[in-house]
Design a protein around this motif. Structure first.
Motif, PDB file in Angstrom:
ATOM      1  N   VAL A 262      15.315  11.683  18.090  1.00 16.14           N
ATOM      2  CA  VAL A 262      15.582  10.545  17.201  1.00 16.14           C
ATOM      3  C   VAL A 262      14.397  10.415  16.251  1.00 16.14           C
ATOM      4  CG1 VAL A 262      16.121   8.086  17.047  1.00 16.14           C
ATOM      5  CG2 VAL A 262      16.608   9.331  19.163  1.00 16.14           C
ATOM      6  N   PHE A 263      14.654  10.479  14.971  1.00 14.85           N
ATOM      7  CA  PHE A 263      13.615  10.225  13.965  1.00 14.85           C
ATOM      8  C   PHE A 263      13.840   8.834  13.399  1.00 14.85           C
ATOM      9  CE2 PHE A 263      11.083  14.044  13.132  1.00 14.85           C
ATOM     10  CZ  PHE A 263      11.718  14.928  14.000  1.00 14.85           C
ATOM     11  N   THR A 264      12.780   8.021  13.383  1.00 10.80           N
ATOM     12  CA  THR A 264      12.893   6.647  12.888  1.00 10.80           C
ATOM     13  C   THR A 264      12.011   6.450  11.667  1.00 10.80           C
ATOM     14  OG1 THR A 264      13.223   5.873  15.152  1.00 10.80           O
ATOM     15  CG2 THR A 264      12.586   4.194  13.543  1.00 10.80           C
ATOM     16  N   VAL A 265      12.591   5.842  10.640  1.00 12.35           N
ATOM     17  CA  VAL A 265      11.817   5.488   9.438  1.00 12.35           C
ATOM     18  C   VAL A 265      11.864   3.979   9.305  1.00 12.35           C
ATOM     19  CG1 VAL A 265      11.729   5.629   6.917  1.00 12.35           C
ATOM     20  CG2 VAL A 265      12.374   7.643   8.248  1.00 12.35           C
ATOM     21  N   TRP A 266      10.685   3.351   9.289  1.00 12.03           N
ATOM     22  CA  TRP A 266      10.625   1.894   9.092  1.00 12.03           C
ATOM     23  C   TRP A 266      10.053   1.607   7.705  1.00 12.03           C
ATOM     24  CZ3 TRP A 266       6.770  -1.576   7.899  1.00 12.03           C
ATOM     25  CH2 TRP A 266       7.116  -2.940   8.018  1.00 12.03           C
ATOM     26  N   LEU A 267      10.698   0.679   6.998  1.00 12.20           N
ATOM     27  CA  LEU A 267      10.228   0.313   5.656  1.00 12.20           C
ATOM     28  C   LEU A 267      10.108  -1.199   5.561  1.00 12.20           C
ATOM     29  CD1 LEU A 267      12.673   2.645   3.707  1.00 12.20           C
ATOM     30  CD2 LEU A 267      10.187   2.954   3.850  1.00 12.20           C
ATOM     31  N   PRO A 268       9.053  -1.688   4.888  1.00 10.33           N
ATOM     32  CA  PRO A 268       8.918  -3.144   4.785  1.00 10.33           C
ATOM     33  C   PRO A 268       9.991  -3.730   3.872  1.00 10.33           C
ATOM     34  CG  PRO A 268       7.201  -2.046   3.515  1.00 10.33           C
ATOM     35  CD  PRO A 268       7.959  -0.966   4.219  1.00 10.33           C
ATOM     36  N   ARG A 269      10.366  -4.959   4.199  1.00 10.54           N
ATOM     37  CA  ARG A 269      11.353  -5.680   3.392  1.00 10.54           C
ATOM     38  C   ARG A 269      10.777  -5.953   2.007  1.00 10.54           C
ATOM     39  NH1 ARG A 269      12.428 -10.574   6.665  1.00 10.54           N
ATOM     40  NH2 ARG A 269      13.629  -9.114   7.896  1.00 10.54           N
ATOM     41  N   ALA A 270      11.615  -5.889   0.970  1.00 17.99           N
ATOM     42  CA  ALA A 270      11.137  -6.230  -0.375  1.00 17.99           C
ATOM     43  C   ALA A 270      10.834  -7.717  -0.398  1.00 17.99           C
ATOM     44  CB  ALA A 270      12.215  -5.917  -1.398  1.00 17.99           C
ATOM     45  N   ALA A 271       9.633  -8.055  -0.879  1.00 18.75           N
ATOM     46  CA  ALA A 271       9.274  -9.479  -0.934  1.00 18.75           C
ATOM     47  C   ALA A 271       8.992  -9.807  -2.394  1.00 18.75           C
ATOM     48  CB  ALA A 271       8.063  -9.739  -0.060  1.00 18.75           C
ATOM     49  N   PRO A 272      10.028 -10.090  -3.190  1.00 20.70           N
ATOM     50  CA  PRO A 272       9.850 -10.218  -4.635  1.00 20.70           C
ATOM     51  C   PRO A 272       8.824 -11.266  -5.030  1.00 20.70           C
ATOM     52  CG  PRO A 272      12.054 -10.923  -3.948  1.00 20.70           C
ATOM     53  CD  PRO A 272      11.399 -10.333  -2.753  1.00 20.70           C
ATOM     54  N   CYS A 273       8.755 -12.392  -4.293  1.00 26.70           N
ATOM     55  CA  CYS A 273       7.834 -13.458  -4.706  1.00 26.70           C
ATOM     56  C   CYS A 273       6.396 -12.977  -4.584  1.00 26.70           C
ATOM     57  CB  CYS A 273       8.013 -14.694  -3.858  1.00 26.70           C
ATOM     58  SG  CYS A 273       9.683 -15.254  -3.913  1.00 26.70           S
ATOM     59  N   VAL A 274       6.083 -12.388  -3.406  1.00 27.00           N
ATOM     60  CA  VAL A 274       4.721 -11.933  -3.164  1.00 27.00           C
ATOM     61  C   VAL A 274       4.358 -10.832  -4.154  1.00 27.00           C
ATOM     62  CG1 VAL A 274       3.201 -10.866  -1.468  1.00 27.00           C
ATOM     63  CG2 VAL A 274       4.908 -12.519  -0.737  1.00 27.00           C
ATOM     64  N   GLU A 275       5.273  -9.865  -4.338  1.00 25.80           N
ATOM     65  CA  GLU A 275       5.008  -8.760  -5.260  1.00 25.80           C
ATOM     66  C   GLU A 275       4.747  -9.294  -6.667  1.00 25.80           C
ATOM     67  OE1 GLU A 275       4.685  -5.678  -4.525  1.00 25.80           O
ATOM     68  OE2 GLU A 275       5.442  -5.636  -2.481  1.00 25.80           O
ATOM     69  N   ALA A 276       5.594 -10.208  -7.102  1.00 28.05           N
ATOM     70  CA  ALA A 276       5.470 -10.730  -8.472  1.00 28.05           C
ATOM     71  C   ALA A 276       4.148 -11.464  -8.632  1.00 28.05           C
ATOM     72  CB  ALA A 276       6.632 -11.664  -8.772  1.00 28.05           C
ATOM     73  N   GLU A 277       3.775 -12.223  -7.582  1.00 26.51           N
ATOM     74  CA  GLU A 277       2.516 -12.982  -7.634  1.00 26.51           C
ATOM     75  C   GLU A 277       1.332 -12.003  -7.756  1.00 26.51           C
ATOM     76  OE1 GLU A 277       1.940 -16.177  -7.755  1.00 26.51           O
ATOM     77  OE2 GLU A 277      -0.233 -16.024  -7.548  1.00 26.51           O
ATOM     78  N   ILE A 278       1.359 -10.933  -6.941  1.00 24.69           N
ATOM     79  CA  ILE A 278       0.260  -9.958  -6.990  1.00 24.69           C
ATOM     80  C   ILE A 278       0.232  -9.277  -8.354  1.00 24.69           C
ATOM     81  CG2 ILE A 278      -0.629  -7.795  -6.022  1.00 24.69           C
ATOM     82  CD1 ILE A 278       0.382  -8.713  -3.301  1.00 24.69           C
ATOM     83  N   ASP A 279       1.398  -8.832  -8.842  1.00 27.94           N
ATOM     84  CA  ASP A 279       1.446  -8.148 -10.140  1.00 27.94           C
ATOM     85  C   ASP A 279       0.897  -9.056 -11.239  1.00 27.94           C
ATOM     86  OD1 ASP A 279       2.477  -5.962  -8.959  1.00 27.94           O
ATOM     87  OD2 ASP A 279       4.552  -6.321  -9.542  1.00 27.94           O
ATOM     88  N   ASN A 280       1.278 -10.319 -11.172  1.00 26.48           N
ATOM     89  CA  ASN A 280       0.852 -11.310 -12.141  1.00 26.48           C
ATOM     90  C   ASN A 280      -0.673 -11.441 -12.162  1.00 26.48           C
ATOM     91  OD1 ASN A 280       1.065 -13.249 -13.938  1.00 26.48           O
ATOM     92  ND2 ASN A 280       1.949 -14.824 -12.595  1.00 26.48           N
ATOM     93  N   ARG A 281      -1.264 -11.550 -10.951  1.00 27.13           N
ATOM     94  CA  ARG A 281      -2.713 -11.718 -10.851  1.00 27.13           C
ATOM     95  C   ARG A 281      -3.451 -10.448 -11.285  1.00 27.13           C
ATOM     96  NH1 ARG A 281      -4.559 -16.146  -7.767  1.00 27.13           N
ATOM     97  NH2 ARG A 281      -2.798 -17.509  -7.331  1.00 27.13           N
ATOM     98  N   VAL A 282      -2.885  -9.279 -10.877  1.00 24.23           N
ATOM     99  CA  VAL A 282      -3.513  -8.013 -11.260  1.00 24.23           C
ATOM    100  C   VAL A 282      -3.535  -7.898 -12.779  1.00 24.23           C
ATOM    101  CG1 VAL A 282      -3.191  -5.502 -11.250  1.00 24.23           C
ATOM    102  CG2 VAL A 282      -2.995  -6.765  -9.123  1.00 24.23           C
ATOM    103  N   ALA A 283      -2.436  -8.310 -13.428  1.00 22.48           N
ATOM    104  CA  ALA A 283      -2.349  -8.193 -14.885  1.00 22.48           C
ATOM    105  C   ALA A 283      -3.400  -9.060 -15.574  1.00 22.48           C
ATOM    106  CB  ALA A 283      -0.954  -8.601 -15.349  1.00 22.48           C
ATOM    107  N   ARG A 284      -3.758 -10.210 -14.960  1.00 19.25           N
ATOM    108  CA  ARG A 284      -4.698 -11.130 -15.609  1.00 19.25           C
ATOM    109  C   ARG A 284      -6.154 -10.810 -15.301  1.00 19.25           C
ATOM    110  NH1 ARG A 284      -3.624 -16.559 -13.687  1.00 19.25           N
ATOM    111  NH2 ARG A 284      -2.072 -15.751 -12.269  1.00 19.25           N
ATOM    112  N   ALA A 285      -6.386 -10.079 -14.190  1.00 19.28           N
ATOM    113  CA  ALA A 285      -7.771  -9.881 -13.748  1.00 19.28           C
ATOM    114  C   ALA A 285      -8.465  -8.745 -14.502  1.00 19.28           C
ATOM    115  CB  ALA A 285      -7.762  -9.553 -12.255  1.00 19.28           C
ATOM    116  N   SER A 286      -9.794  -8.826 -14.588  1.00 19.20           N
ATOM    117  CA  SER A 286     -10.532  -7.742 -15.236  1.00 19.20           C
ATOM    118  C   SER A 286     -10.863  -6.651 -14.219  1.00 19.20           C
ATOM    119  CB  SER A 286     -11.848  -8.245 -15.807  1.00 19.20           C
ATOM    120  OG  SER A 286     -11.682  -9.491 -16.394  1.00 19.20           O
ATOM    121  N   PHE A 287     -11.305  -7.073 -13.034  1.00 21.06           N
ATOM    122  CA  PHE A 287     -11.630  -6.107 -11.982  1.00 21.06           C
ATOM    123  C   PHE A 287     -10.795  -6.444 -10.759  1.00 21.06           C
ATOM    124  CE2 PHE A 287     -15.376  -6.570 -14.606  1.00 21.06           C
ATOM    125  CZ  PHE A 287     -15.590  -5.255 -14.977  1.00 21.06           C
ATOM    126  N   VAL A 288     -10.148  -5.424 -10.220  1.00 19.67           N
ATOM    127  CA  VAL A 288      -9.251  -5.684  -9.101  1.00 19.67           C
ATOM    128  C   VAL A 288      -9.681  -4.852  -7.911  1.00 19.67           C
ATOM    129  CG1 VAL A 288      -6.848  -5.592  -8.350  1.00 19.67           C
ATOM    130  CG2 VAL A 288      -7.389  -6.080 -10.716  1.00 19.67           C
TER     131      VAL A 288
END
Ligand code: ADP
Length: 298
Positions: A262-288
């Motif tokens: 049996v081969f099992t692949v586990w993938l994290p659930r898409a979390a749009p709010c968290v992803e969007a928040e991180i992308d938003n902050r990364v876009a505004r920051a100078s150093f990440v």
């Protein structure tokens, strides 16, 4: 004077530190980009190898409807000379359309797999994505007299990922499962593909009733170039591992109760709010921080 000299030295040191930091960042970015490029090229090479594996069943699957189209078109041509057979002509045209669609679907599926492909990360439904790959796998399994049980869970299973790459993961695992059942008795030639919710994500499993994983393979199963097959390339599982890790997931193998693996692949659930928040902050920051751009995110 002394103070001025100290200030100049401090300023120089600061400039050097900032310069070194920027240089390091640039090197790291270039290294990350190169690694991503290599990963995509490897994945593409793997898809060509897969297409090679599937080519016999694809040629058969496309050849069948094309043959039917030709003989139906011949029959229709003959009927045109007899104007009483209009009803029959309609049904022949419907057959031609159905067969052409079937051949077209197979060719499109193959094209999607082989196209030069820059991974696009988006929210995708795991069931739908794997379901599409199962269409190609079924062609091959029929040729190998292996039946497929698919238990795709009801409802959405939204993960953040690239559909073509995740289909490649399933194709690789399925080809291996079928290879392992080469000498399995007819009644036991069954591969089972299942999706289910698991913790903060979803998992899918590919079960076979084959010879099982050889004990000596356990340490090196996911290493590239490791193979126990006479004509194997030893790339399948290392590509699977690379893709799954790039999606923030994990892949592992276990013996199946009653024989096989049996081969099992586990993938994290898409979390749009968290992803969007991180992308938003990364876009505004100078150093990440490295973690914000890399940590677990594909
Ligand atoms: P290849 O298929 O070219 O050998 P892979 O990286 O896909 O390369 O697989 C590496 C090895 O892992 C195989 O040669 C085989 O020994 C083992 N393996 C993979 N999948 C299975 C499976 N479902 N059952 C038993 N052994 C497996």
């Amino acid at each position: 004077m002394m103070l001025l000299a100290v200030a100049v030295v401090i300023a120089l040191l600061q400039a050097l530190t900032v310069g070194a930091f920027l240089w390091q960042r640039r090197c790291r970015r270039i290294a990350d980009e190169e690694a991503a490029l290599r990963r995509n090229e490897l994945a593409r090479a793997g898809r060509f190898a897969l297409a090679g594996e599937l080519s016999a069943s694809i040629a058969h699957e496309v050849g069948q409807p094309l043959g039917a189209i030709l003989s139906n078109a011949d029959a229709a041509g003959m009927m045109l000379e007899d104007e009483w057979q209009i009803g029959e002509l309609h049904s022949i045209l419907a057959d031609i359309r159905r067969d052409a669609l079937r051949a077209n679907q197979v060719v499109q599926g193959l094209r999607a797999l082989l196209q030069k492909h820059t991974p696009v990360l988006g929210e995708i439904d795991l069931n739908e994505t794997l379901g599409e790959a199962l269409t190609l796998i079924r062609l091959e399994s029929r040729r190998r007299r292996i039946s497929i049980e698919s238990n795709l869970m009801a409802g959405n299973a939204e993960v953040r990922g690239d559909a073509v790459q995740l289909q490649q993961v399933l194709l690789n695992l399925a080809i291996n499962a079928m290879d392992a059942m080469e000498n399995t008795a007819d009644l036991d030639r069954v591969m089972t593909v299942t999706t289910r919710t698991a913790g903060q994500g979803y998992e899918f499993t590919v079960e076979d009733r084959g010879h099982g994983i050889p004990p000596e393979a356990k340490q090196r199963l996911f290493d590239s170039l490791y193979t126990t097959k006479p004509h194997g390339m030893g790339l399948g599982l290392s590509i699977v591992h690379t893709i799954v890790v790039a999606h923030g997931g994990i892949v592992y193998a276990m013996p199946r109760e009653g024989g096989g693996s049996v081969f099992t692949v586990w993938l994290p659930r898409a979390a749009p709010c968290v992803e969007a928040e991180i992308d938003n902050r990364v876009a505004r920051a100078s150093f990440v921080s490295h973690a914000a751009t890399q940590g677990g995110r594909p």
